[in-house]
Design a protein around this motif. Sequence first.
Motif, short mmCIF file in Angstrom:
data_model
loop_
_atom_site.label_atom_id
_atom_site.label_comp_id
_atom_site.label_asym_id
_atom_site.label_seq_id
_atom_site.Cartn_x
_atom_site.Cartn_y
_atom_site.Cartn_z
N SER A 332 4.06 0.96 -4.76
CA SER A 332 3.44 0.29 -6.04
C SER A 332 3.25 -1.38 -5.67
O SER A 332 2.20 -1.76 -5.77
CB SER A 332 4.20 0.49 -7.29
N CYS A 333 4.34 -1.84 -5.17
CA CYS A 333 4.54 -3.23 -4.80
C CYS A 333 3.39 -3.36 -3.69
O CYS A 333 2.85 -4.50 -3.68
CB CYS A 333 5.88 -3.44 -4.35
N ARG A 334 3.49 -2.76 -2.57
CA ARG A 334 2.39 -2.99 -1.64
C ARG A 334 1.02 -2.86 -1.89
O ARG A 334 0.48 -3.88 -1.44
CB ARG A 334 2.60 -1.94 -0.55
N ILE A 335 0.98 -2.27 -2.99
CA ILE A 335 -0.65 -2.12 -3.33
C ILE A 335 -1.15 -3.12 -4.35
O ILE A 335 -1.95 -3.61 -4.30
CB ILE A 335 -0.95 -0.61 -4.02
N TRP A 336 -0.07 -3.47 -4.96
CA TRP A 336 -0.22 -4.79 -6.12
C TRP A 336 -0.27 -5.84 -4.89
O TRP A 336 -1.36 -6.73 -5.54
CB TRP A 336 0.87 -5.02 -6.89
N LEU A 337 0.48 -5.98 -4.02
CA LEU A 337 0.25 -7.22 -3.28
C LEU A 337 -1.33 -7.04 -2.58
O LEU A 337 -1.92 -8.33 -2.59
CB LEU A 337 1.08 -7.06 -2.16
N MET A 338 -1.67 -6.01 -2.43
CA MET A 338 -3.11 -5.99 -1.55
C MET A 338 -4.10 -6.09 -2.62
O MET A 338 -5.22 -6.87 -2.49
CB MET A 338 -3.38 -4.39 -1.10
N VAL A 339 -3.80 -5.98 -3.87
CA VAL A 339 -4.96 -6.15 -4.93
C VAL A 339 -4.91 -7.59 -5.41
O VAL A 339 -6.20 -7.99 -5.16
CB VAL A 339 -4.49 -5.37 -6.24
#
Length: 411
Positions: A332-339
Amino acid sequence: MPGTVLLIAASPTGKGCLVDAASVLSVLAAVAPSVLSGTDTANVVELADPLEPQAVLTRLRAAATAPGPLTIFLTGQLQLDRRQRLPHLALARTTPATVRYTGFPWHWIREELRLRAPGSTTLLVDLHTDAETWQHLIAQPLTVGPGAALYGRVAPPPPRRSVAAPMYMKSLATILRSGHRPPLAHLHQQALTRSYGEDPDAARRDLVLAVTTAPAHGYATPAAGPTPRAPLAAPVPVHAPMPVHAPMPMPMPMPMPVPVPVPVPASGDLSADPHAEITAAVQSGRHAEAAALAERRERAALRTHGPGADEVVHWMEVRADLAMFADDAELSCRIWLMVADARLVAGQSPDAAGVEAAVDRAHHQWGRIDDSTRARELGPALADLRLRVPGRRQGALDDIQRHLSRLQTQV
């Protein structure tokens, strides 16, 4: 099934107060919980003159994740923050200069209600505004998302050096004290008729909210007899993108959504409502299936619209949420960083709501990662984003640095 009722009365203290919001609570408290909710039994939660946005968020989130119908009675005043010009519910400590930090953003309401089943949520509001916010709301009406009904009124500023009375909400409460709860549209109209009998000038002045769970959203202006509908604002699509969660930089426990029966369309049909299907999968514990559905939608959006398109970013956000629901804080953290990176690359401002929310959610999930090695790997990227996107809460970057220091001792 029992219902949930949330009573919120909020307004600033001192000369910034435009409405005596708390005065309505004694009238609402005299109504039986079952009548307030329209269910056989109901749990009632009251918030009187709250001080902190997070306190309101905590109560709203708990109410939004409770099973059964949810009814929110909201009385208060709206103000715009000076930077993003977004409407906020003014709380006890709110001033025109501090709205961004001390008020409760209206869009947080939409965000917290987004997973609720259509038709299960009603907001009844009596809101007052200053002159600037009044003009803003004429051009950009309030919405609560396609799954909730919104009834009430928005009033312009009262005469100088005076405090308005929440007559619509008091009229609503007086009607309900009879022990009978008419259908919402009839209840709304009766409350208008009663309140404007007390103040005829308001019938020509206020904006009246009558937003059902249908896609059409609009304001009406009260007049004698049935309320005529004004020209509608642009319809909200049924498949509107899920908004992101409310900003919350510091690690806090996140309640899981409560299972609500949702019709599940055929999984192979890309024309079906993907959000209903994904929500049903999550609520049934089928997290891998939900993630696969979202990934398939993201790939289709990427082929159709290209990298960085709103449709692609939306499905990235959905995948980040799904990882959270599956207790995979690292993913979840990785995807939010990408967002966040995708939004910044697309030219969005570091203080744009979507950018701030993405970084805040990445920060929140990072604090929940159990594996210290993985958390150390992601920490520098998060710190770099925090330098560019400090967010609304002071000390967010310091929190990352302190946590990184603790992680280093765990090597």
